[in-house]
Design a protein around this motif. Sequence first.
Motif, mmCIF file in Angstrom:
data_model
loop_
_atom_site.group_PDB
_atom_site.id
_atom_site.type_symbol
_atom_site.label_atom_id
_atom_site.label_comp_id
_atom_site.label_asym_id
_atom_site.label_seq_id
_atom_site.Cartn_x
_atom_site.Cartn_y
_atom_site.Cartn_z
ATOM 1 N N ARG A 125 0.884 -1.169 -0.182
ATOM 2 C CA ARG A 125 0.073 -0.011 -0.168
ATOM 3 C C ARG A 125 0.917 1.232 0.075
ATOM 4 O O ARG A 125 1.763 1.299 0.656
ATOM 5 N N GLU A 126 0.546 2.093 -0.972
ATOM 6 C CA GLU A 126 1.408 3.697 -0.852
ATOM 7 C C GLU A 126 0.530 4.716 -0.847
ATOM 8 O O GLU A 126 -0.737 4.397 -1.091
ATOM 9 N N PHE A 127 1.388 5.586 -0.190
ATOM 10 C CA PHE A 127 0.526 6.870 -0.121
ATOM 11 C C PHE A 127 0.279 7.732 -1.396
ATOM 12 O O PHE A 127 0.963 7.553 -2.407
ATOM 13 N N VAL A 128 -0.761 8.372 -1.546
ATOM 14 C CA VAL A 128 -1.248 9.136 -2.734
ATOM 15 C C VAL A 128 -1.395 10.462 -2.612
ATOM 16 O O VAL A 128 -0.692 11.447 -2.909
ATOM 17 N N ALA A 129 -1.948 10.752 -1.454
ATOM 18 C CA ALA A 129 -2.322 12.391 -1.142
ATOM 19 C C ALA A 129 -2.935 12.259 0.392
ATOM 20 O O ALA A 129 -3.400 11.305 0.667
ATOM 21 N N ALA A 130 -2.746 13.510 0.886
ATOM 22 C CA ALA A 130 -3.409 13.684 2.232
ATOM 23 C C ALA A 130 -3.629 15.181 2.374
ATOM 24 O O ALA A 130 -3.094 16.232 1.982
ATOM 25 N N ILE A 131 -4.598 15.572 3.260
ATOM 26 C CA ILE A 131 -5.184 16.840 3.844
ATOM 27 C C ILE A 131 -5.229 16.727 5.162
ATOM 28 O O ILE A 131 -5.801 15.918 5.924
ATOM 29 N N TYR A 148 2.792 9.858 5.926
ATOM 30 C CA TYR A 148 3.051 8.942 4.591
ATOM 31 C C TYR A 148 2.721 7.499 4.715
ATOM 32 O O TYR A 148 2.810 6.781 3.812
ATOM 33 N N TYR A 149 2.609 7.102 5.772
ATOM 34 C CA TYR A 149 2.593 5.703 6.188
ATOM 35 C C TYR A 149 1.063 5.191 6.816
ATOM 36 O O TYR A 149 0.627 5.781 7.629
ATOM 37 N N PRO A 150 0.691 3.999 6.033
ATOM 38 C CA PRO A 150 -0.564 3.474 6.745
ATOM 39 C C PRO A 150 -0.643 3.445 8.215
ATOM 40 O O PRO A 150 -1.634 3.774 8.779
ATOM 41 N N GLU A 151 0.416 2.983 8.921
ATOM 42 C CA GLU A 151 0.194 2.953 10.283
ATOM 43 C C GLU A 151 0.069 3.993 10.931
ATOM 44 O O GLU A 151 0.024 4.164 12.287
#
Length: 129
Positions: free
Chosen positions: A45-51, A111-114
């Motif tokens: 699983r990889e980071f795409v975007a965040a707000i 950036y990380y799922p955890e």
Amino acid sequence: QVQLVESGGGLVQAGGSLRLSCAASGRTFSRFYVGWFRQATGKEREFVAAISQSGYTSSSIYYADSVKGRFVISRDITKNAVYLQMERLKFEDTAVYYCAADGGQYFSARYYPEQYAYWGQGTEVTVSA
């Protein structure tokens, strides 16, 4: 607690567009830091975007280099939702896309799922070459 439901995935030709939605219920979503991740078959699983959370200052927005300039993340406080507008889609954008959220107050990229406590079930995006 917050429940997340993604929608908007589908099949699109390369160069096309899609808008993913992440609808939240349970708590005021504007106070949550929200990210979009994706996972292609056989990959992590990889980071795409965040707000970042909304408040007295403008939200901060972050993008993975692979989507910068093509994807836009946004939030609609009135609808308790976050969106991911995807333009100029490429074959390599094919993946299951997940919405994730965390209730902490953060002012930097996550950036990380955890780093996220809540996840939706995912919506599948397939880009045909």
